[in-house]
Design an enzyme around this catalytic site. Structure first.
Site, PDB file in Angstrom:
ATOM      1  N   HIS A 141     -73.661  13.633  57.142  1.00  0.00           N
ATOM      2  CA  HIS A 141     -74.388  13.465  55.876  1.00  0.00           C
ATOM      3  C   HIS A 141     -75.725  12.725  56.014  1.00  0.00           C
ATOM      4  O   HIS A 141     -76.061  11.853  55.208  1.00  0.00           O
ATOM      5  CB  HIS A 141     -73.504  12.755  54.858  1.00  0.00           C
ATOM      6  CG  HIS A 141     -72.468  13.646  54.237  1.00  0.00           C
ATOM      7  ND1 HIS A 141     -72.537  15.015  54.271  1.00  0.00           N
ATOM      8  CD2 HIS A 141     -71.341  13.345  53.531  1.00  0.00           C
ATOM      9  CE1 HIS A 141     -71.485  15.527  53.628  1.00  0.00           C
ATOM     10  NE2 HIS A 141     -70.746  14.542  53.177  1.00  0.00           N
ATOM     11  N   HIS A 199     -73.772  16.268  45.939  1.00  0.00           N
ATOM     12  CA  HIS A 199     -72.411  15.804  46.221  1.00  0.00           C
ATOM     13  C   HIS A 199     -71.718  15.250  44.973  1.00  0.00           C
ATOM     14  O   HIS A 199     -71.037  14.227  45.044  1.00  0.00           O
ATOM     15  CB  HIS A 199     -72.455  14.743  47.325  1.00  0.00           C
ATOM     16  CG  HIS A 199     -71.197  14.638  48.139  1.00  0.00           C
ATOM     17  ND1 HIS A 199     -70.039  14.059  47.654  1.00  0.00           N
ATOM     18  CD2 HIS A 199     -70.907  15.042  49.402  1.00  0.00           C
ATOM     19  CE1 HIS A 199     -69.111  14.078  48.588  1.00  0.00           C
ATOM     20  NE2 HIS A 199     -69.619  14.683  49.670  1.00  0.00           N
ATOM     21  N   GLU A 219     -69.843  21.792  47.461  1.00  0.00           N
ATOM     22  CA  GLU A 219     -71.140  21.435  48.054  1.00  0.00           C
ATOM     23  C   GLU A 219     -71.775  22.669  48.707  1.00  0.00           C
ATOM     24  O   GLU A 219     -71.424  23.031  49.819  1.00  0.00           O
ATOM     25  CB  GLU A 219     -70.952  20.332  49.088  1.00  0.00           C
ATOM     26  CG  GLU A 219     -70.198  19.107  48.592  1.00  0.00           C
ATOM     27  CD  GLU A 219     -69.624  18.304  49.739  1.00  0.00           C
ATOM     28  OE1 GLU A 219     -70.350  18.088  50.739  1.00  0.00           O
ATOM     29  OE2 GLU A 219     -68.442  17.909  49.665  1.00  0.00           O
TER      30      GLU A 219
END
Length: 363
Positions: free
Chosen positions: A116, A190, A328
């Site tokens: 991420h 997210h 996502e």
């Protein structure tokens, strides 16, 4: 929260409230509303969607995303709640990548993978924000420039994220990025959705239908093995609507490793950039429906397995394990290590662009 600015029009309103500061930079919370009651609350910290209120036929609204009441809670958050993830969403094995023949070492976890965007990804950055409105829409554009070698990524990358509310209760999320050196880009949003309301509890009773014929099996580090496997005959086959909790705890090696659904579902093996249906989520008791359309080749389906057993969210409500589901949309995880995955390399002179729509209606 008291609004410090309000710009009313016939079709929408924009309100801006001071929310604190990070590193000497002001953080603002923006409330954007369409006349029919569709609202989104966005902060320039992490480009976070703090609330998303969907109007109901009885005149009420339902907040369908998990979130917090204060800036400090977002600063402390470790679950990426509501933020934009970048430069690269999801996991890259070892974090060592080759970009146009040059080896780069990205920020790496103790477990041996990049995740991420690194230790301080886009979800922890302060963005520049500018609101806008037309006769039918209202939105906010957020801008962040990531410096060369930030979290190990080469190139100065300028990223813009645009949230727009449209009539008919549709939220569009658009991404744009340019770079001065070859780099990697794979952005996503997210938010954790719960169509019964942010404090509704376990999302296992939601119905999910997807347009994914394949999924990506994972290693025990939850990194793709490289196989693109058919969903047929597996717990990942949601091509016909079924409850999320129907097989979430099934005795299946992939589900055991991740503690439930935490896998990438593949819409297309070659990226066409066409806007296409990805998934439909329905909460049967409230009859709330969300349709997801995207230009991305797939999406990561995460059922909140790593959310704490209980923690405090908005309005002092208690959130729980599997209290929200993430859909996502982005390119495949671990793409740099698999040449047959659609590329996430962005070169100078090119523009990265992507769009995902979240549309709400009665089921």
């Amino acid at each position: 929260m008291s609004a410090t600015a309000a710009i009313p029009t016939q079709r929408h309103t924009i309100e801006k409230s001071y929310w604190g500061d990070v590193g000497g930079k002001a953080i603002w919370l923006y409330k954007l509303s369409l006349a029919g009651g569709f609202q989104v609350w966005v902060t320039n910290y992490g480009a976070i969607i703090q609330s998303l209120l969907v109007p109901r036929p009885n005149g009420t609204t339902v907040d369908v995303v998990l979130g917090y009441d204060t800036l400090q809670e977002y600063i402390d958050d470790i679950s990426y709640i509501g933020c934009v993830v970048g430069r690269v969403a999801n996991r890259i094995e070892t974090g060592k990548v080759s970009i146009e023949g040059r080896t780069c070492q990205l920020a790496e976890t103790a477990e041996g993978f990049h995740i991420h965007g690194g230790h301080i990804g886009f979800g922890k950055k302060v963005w520049d924000a500018e609101t806008f409105g037309t006769t039918t829409t209202v939105g906010i554009s957020l801008l962040y420039t990531s410096a060369h070698l930030e979290e190990g990524f080469p190139g100065n990358l300028t990223t813009r994220v645009k949230y727009t509310l449209h009539p008919g209760n549709r939220l569009s999320v658009e991404y744009f990025a340019t770079t001065d050196r070859a780099t990697l880009v794979n952005l996503t949003q997210h938010s954790y959705f719960n169509l019964g309301g942010h404090d509704h509890g376990n999302i296992g009773g939601h119905l999910l239908q997807t347009h994914a014929d394949w999924y990506l099996p994972e290693t025990n580090k939850l990194v793709p093995t490289g196989e693109i496997a058919p969903v047929r005959g597996t717990p990942f086959d949601f091509r016909e609507a079924r409850f999320i909790d129907e097989q979430i705890d099934a005795d299946h090696s992939q589900l055991r490793a991740s503690g439930g659904y935490d896998h990438f579902l593949v819409l297309e093996q070659k990226h066409t950039k066409a806007l296409k249906p990805a998934a439909t989520l329905i909460e049967p008791r409230s009859r709330m429906r969300m349709d997801v359309d995207t230009t991305e080749p797939g999406f990561h389906f995460y059922a909140g397995n790593f959310l704490a057993e209980t923690f405090e969210g908005k309005n002092k409500k208690r959130y729980h394990h599997r209290g929200g589901v993430c859909l996502e949309t982005h390119h495949f995880p671990d793409t740099p290590n698999h040449a047959h995955f659609p590329s996430i390399t962005l070169s100078p002179g090119e523009e990265f662009n992507s769009r995902t729509d979240f549309s709400f209606k009665e089921a």
